[in-house]
Structures are given as structure tokens and as C-alpha cells.
Scaffold this motif. Structure first.
Motif, PDB file in Angstrom:
ATOM      1  N   PRO A  36       0.861  -1.099   0.219  1.00 53.89           N
ATOM      2  CA  PRO A  36       0.145   0.118   0.066  1.00 53.89           C
ATOM      3  C   PRO A  36       0.858   1.052   0.087  1.00 53.89           C
ATOM      4  N   LYS A  37       0.557   2.195  -0.902  1.00 57.14           N
ATOM      5  CA  LYS A  37       1.452   3.431  -0.850  1.00 57.14           C
ATOM      6  C   LYS A  37       0.540   4.722  -0.913  1.00 57.14           C
ATOM      7  N   ASP A  38       0.964   5.720  -0.692  1.00 56.89           N
ATOM      8  CA  ASP A  38       0.526   7.227  -0.710  1.00 56.89           C
ATOM      9  C   ASP A  38      -0.672   7.332   0.325  1.00 56.89           C
ATOM     10  N   HIS A  39      -1.260   6.254   0.627  1.00 55.23           N
ATOM     11  CA  HIS A  39      -2.731   6.514   1.422  1.00 55.23           C
ATOM     12  C   HIS A  39      -2.810   5.363   2.484  1.00 55.23           C
ATOM     13  N   LEU A  40      -3.577   5.810   3.392  1.00 51.32           N
ATOM     14  CA  LEU A  40      -4.027   4.962   4.693  1.00 51.32           C
ATOM     15  C   LEU A  40      -4.692   3.713   3.971  1.00 51.32           C
ATOM     16  N   LEU A  41      -5.590   3.917   3.154  1.00 54.22           N
ATOM     17  CA  LEU A  41      -6.100   2.660   2.505  1.00 54.22           C
ATOM     18  C   LEU A  41      -5.998   2.425   0.968  1.00 54.22           C
ATOM     19  N   HIS A  42      -5.259   1.391   0.532  1.00 55.80           N
ATOM     20  CA  HIS A  42      -4.775   1.226  -0.702  1.00 55.80           C
ATOM     21  C   HIS A  42      -5.535   0.216  -1.209  1.00 55.80           C
ATOM     22  N   VAL A  43      -6.669   0.339  -2.370  1.00 64.87           N
ATOM     23  CA  VAL A  43      -7.189  -0.660  -2.701  1.00 64.87           C
ATOM     24  C   VAL A  43      -6.954  -0.994  -4.363  1.00 64.87           C
ATOM     25  N   PHE A  44      -6.334  -2.218  -4.655  1.00 59.41           N
ATOM     26  CA  PHE A  44      -5.919  -2.489  -5.884  1.00 59.41           C
ATOM     27  C   PHE A  44      -7.248  -3.120  -6.518  1.00 59.41           C
ATOM     28  N   GLY A  45      -7.726  -2.725  -7.538  1.00 60.89           N
ATOM     29  CA  GLY A  45      -8.852  -3.154  -8.200  1.00 60.89           C
ATOM     30  C   GLY A  45     -10.355  -2.448  -7.876  1.00 60.89           C
ATOM     31  N   GLY A  46     -11.267  -2.860  -8.327  1.00 65.24           N
ATOM     32  CA  GLY A  46     -12.482  -2.073  -8.190  1.00 65.24           C
ATOM     33  C   GLY A  46     -13.098  -2.155  -6.572  1.00 65.24           C
ATOM     34  N   ILE A  47     -13.927  -0.944  -6.641  1.00 65.18           N
ATOM     35  CA  ILE A  47     -14.603  -0.776  -5.175  1.00 65.18           C
ATOM     36  C   ILE A  47     -16.215  -0.725  -5.442  1.00 65.18           C
ATOM     37  N   GLY A  48     -16.825  -1.543  -5.010  1.00 65.23           N
ATOM     38  CA  GLY A  48     -18.246  -1.541  -4.890  1.00 65.23           C
ATOM     39  C   GLY A  48     -18.888  -0.831  -3.666  1.00 65.23           C
ATOM     40  N   VAL A  49     -19.600   0.260  -3.829  1.00 64.73           N
ATOM     41  CA  VAL A  49     -20.382   0.576  -2.477  1.00 64.73           C
ATOM     42  C   VAL A  49     -21.819   1.081  -2.774  1.00 64.73           C
ATOM     43  N   THR A  50     -22.630   0.914  -1.630  1.00 62.43           N
ATOM     44  CA  THR A  50     -23.706   1.449  -1.968  1.00 62.43           C
ATOM     45  C   THR A  50     -24.146   2.915  -1.916  1.00 62.43           C
ATOM     46  N   ASP A  51     -23.603   3.388  -0.970  1.00 57.50           N
ATOM     47  CA  ASP A  51     -23.485   4.998  -0.564  1.00 57.50           C
ATOM     48  C   ASP A  51     -22.167   5.416  -0.273  1.00 57.50           C
ATOM     49  N   ALA A  52     -21.749   6.572  -0.838  1.00 53.96           N
ATOM     50  CA  ALA A  52     -20.438   6.945  -0.491  1.00 53.96           C
ATOM     51  C   ALA A  52     -20.471   8.617  -0.037  1.00 53.96           C
ATOM     52  N   TYR A  53     -19.859   8.814   0.949  1.00 50.11           N
ATOM     53  CA  TYR A  53     -19.904  10.460   1.734  1.00 50.11           C
ATOM     54  C   TYR A  53     -18.770  10.718   1.862  1.00 50.11           C
ATOM     55  N   VAL A  54     -18.420  11.872   1.141  1.00 44.24           N
ATOM     56  CA  VAL A  54     -17.040  12.306   1.138  1.00 44.24           C
ATOM     57  C   VAL A  54     -17.054  13.845   1.641  1.00 44.24           C
ATOM     58  N   THR A  55     -16.185  13.915   2.666  1.00 44.89           N
ATOM     59  CA  THR A  55     -16.472  15.415   3.327  1.00 44.89           C
ATOM     60  C   THR A  55     -15.146  16.060   2.901  1.00 44.89           C
ATOM     61  N   GLY A  56     -14.218  15.653   2.370  1.00 47.71           N
ATOM     62  CA  GLY A  56     -12.896  16.296   1.814  1.00 47.71           C
ATOM     63  C   GLY A  56     -13.025  16.381   0.447  1.00 47.71           C
ATOM     64  N   ILE A  57     -11.900  16.556  -0.130  1.00 44.47           N
ATOM     65  CA  ILE A  57     -11.653  16.485  -1.553  1.00 44.47           C
ATOM     66  C   ILE A  57     -11.512  15.100  -1.948  1.00 44.47           C
ATOM     67  N   ALA A  58     -12.096  14.867  -3.179  1.00 49.33           N
ATOM     68  CA  ALA A  58     -12.224  13.622  -3.829  1.00 49.33           C
ATOM     69  C   ALA A  58     -11.261  13.752  -5.175  1.00 49.33           C
ATOM     70  N   THR A  59     -10.122  13.141  -5.448  1.00 52.38           N
ATOM     71  CA  THR A  59      -9.654  13.228  -6.786  1.00 52.38           C
ATOM     72  C   THR A  59      -9.373  12.049  -7.537  1.00 52.38           C
ATOM     73  N   PHE A  60      -9.963  12.111  -8.622  1.00 50.10           N
ATOM     74  CA  PHE A  60      -9.994  10.848  -9.522  1.00 50.10           C
ATOM     75  C   PHE A  60      -8.981  10.982 -10.625  1.00 50.10           C
ATOM     76  N   GLY A  61      -8.286  10.025 -10.896  1.00 52.63           N
ATOM     77  CA  GLY A  61      -6.944  10.218 -11.523  1.00 52.63           C
ATOM     78  C   GLY A  61      -7.197  10.106 -13.136  1.00 52.63           C
ATOM     79  N   ASN A  62      -8.298   9.486 -13.493  1.00 53.30           N
ATOM     80  CA  ASN A  62      -8.623   9.151 -14.822  1.00 53.30           C
ATOM     81  C   ASN A  62     -10.131   9.651 -15.465  1.00 53.30           C
ATOM     82  N   THR A  63     -10.903   8.540 -15.191  1.00 54.06           N
ATOM     83  CA  THR A  63     -12.200   8.621 -15.854  1.00 54.06           C
ATOM     84  C   THR A  63     -13.278   8.636 -14.493  1.00 54.06           C
ATOM     85  N   ILE A  64     -14.400   9.302 -14.805  1.00 49.21           N
ATOM     86  CA  ILE A  64     -15.580   9.273 -13.777  1.00 49.21           C
ATOM     87  C   ILE A  64     -16.891   8.867 -14.519  1.00 49.21           C
TER      88      ILE A  64
END
Length: 196
Positions: A36-64
Motif C-alpha cells: 500500500p502506498k500514498d494513502h492509509l487505505l490502498h485498494v488495488f482493483g474495483g470498489i463497490g459501494v452502496t453509498d459514499a459520503y466524502v467530506t473532503g476533496i475527492a481526486t479521480f486520476g482518470n475517468t468518472i
């Protein structure tokens, strides 16, 4: 088997080869990776979530992508094209909807400023138009035209009903008319009439 007490691991944790990896020295957790690098939680692969709540800045490196295959909203890198209603945007902002009468694809509440050209491929409807320079080519229908100042009509001007001029009417070129009704008609220069 269940354990009814706190489970504490002090020196890191690894589940399977790369399923879950906790790096106690760096204070990071990897899922699907043992590095794991750069972040407290590093997920290699996809993430499936029902709801996501972000209170800070969300950075997407490529495509949304939002919606089935990104058909609701799609931000495509590296071109940085944004598609609304299309998964394949062709412009910096590409908005598409079903074309039908009364369908509004873009609604702007407030002023809109366009610094470049505006190309309209279909009808253009104005409630009011205040223009300093209007260059209109092709056939144009105007229900009511009030002109203050000097106006130049190049080419053929066709008026389906009456033309009222309060002041002088200067015509350079030919004037073709069916009937002339007037109290005073002053013509200077060479005049050719067939029936007067």
C-alpha cells in the motif's frame, strides 16, 4: 467459530497472499496489494459501494462514469471531456438528450456569457434581442422590426406587407414596385417608367 472479545494485532496482518495486508510500520492497509502506498487505505482493483459520503476533496486520476456504462455522466481523461447524457463526449462539455419538441437539454438560470462563436444548428428563438451588430445571411422572417439609426440591407429585401419610412429612404440600385401611392413623390436623376 466466534470469539467474543477484542481481536488485537500489533505487528501487521496479512490475509491470504494479497487479500488484506496491514503494514504496521507505515500505518497503511492494502486490499488486493501487499504494497500500500500514498494513502492509509490502498485498494488495488474495483470498489463497490452502496453509498459514499466524502467530506473532503475527492481526486479521480482518470475517468468518472455515472450510470450504465457512463451514459448519465462521463468525465474522460486524458482529453478532459465531460459528457452529460453520453458516454462518448466529443467536446469539452457535450450535453445530449432525446430530441423532441419541448425537450430542454440545457437550462441556465442566470446570465450566460460566450466569448467565442455560437453555432446553432436548428431554430433560434428570442424573447428580446438587443444587438449592436447583426449580420444575417439567408432568408429571414421578422414579424416586427423597429430600427433606430442607419440600416443597410444588402441584396434583395422583400417586405410581405407595408413598409413605412418616417424620414428619408435612400436606395442605391433598382427599385421595383407594383403600385406607388403617395402625396409627394420626388425623383431626381434618370427615371424610367413603363406606365405612369
Amino acid at each position: 467459530m466466534s470469539i467474543n472479545k477484542n481481536f488485537v494485532v500489533k505487528n501487521g496482518l496479512q490475509v491470504s497472499d494479497t487479500l488484506v495486508f496491514a503494514d504496521a510500520a507505515e500505518g497503511r492497509v492494502g486490499i488486493g496489494t501487499t504494497t500500500p502506498k500514498d494513502h492509509l487505505l490502498h485498494v488495488f482493483g474495483g470498489i463497490g459501494v452502496t453509498d459514499a459520503y466524502v467530506t473532503g476533496i475527492a481526486t479521480f486520476g482518470n475517468t468518472i462514469s455515472v450510470g450504465p456504462s457512463g451514459t448519465l455522466l462521463n468525465v474522460v481523461g486524458p482529453d478532459n471531456f465531460i459528457g452529460v447524457g453520453t458516454a462518448i463526449p466529443e467536446y469539452l462539455l457535450d450535453i445530449r438528450s432525446n430530441v423532441s419538441t419541448g425537450q430542454t437539454a440545457l437550462y441556465v438560470h442566470g446570465d450566460a456569457r460566450i466569448a467565442g462563436d455560437l453555432h446553432v444548428g436548428d431554430d433560434l428563438t428570442f424573447d428580446e434581442l438587443d444587438a449592436r451588430n447583426a449580420d444575417i445571411s439567408g432568408q429571414t422572417s421578422v414579424n416586427f422590426l423597429s430600427v433606430a439609426g442607419v440600416s443597410t440591407f444588402a441584396g434583395v429585401g422583400f417586405f410581405g406587407s407595408d413598409l413605412h419610412v418616417d424620414g428619408n429612404l435612400n436606395v442605391v440600385g433598382d427599385v421595383v414596385y407594383d403600385e406607388v401611392n403617395g402625396r409627394n413623390l420626388n425623383i431626381s436623376g434618370i427615371t424610367t417608367t413603363q406606365n405612369l
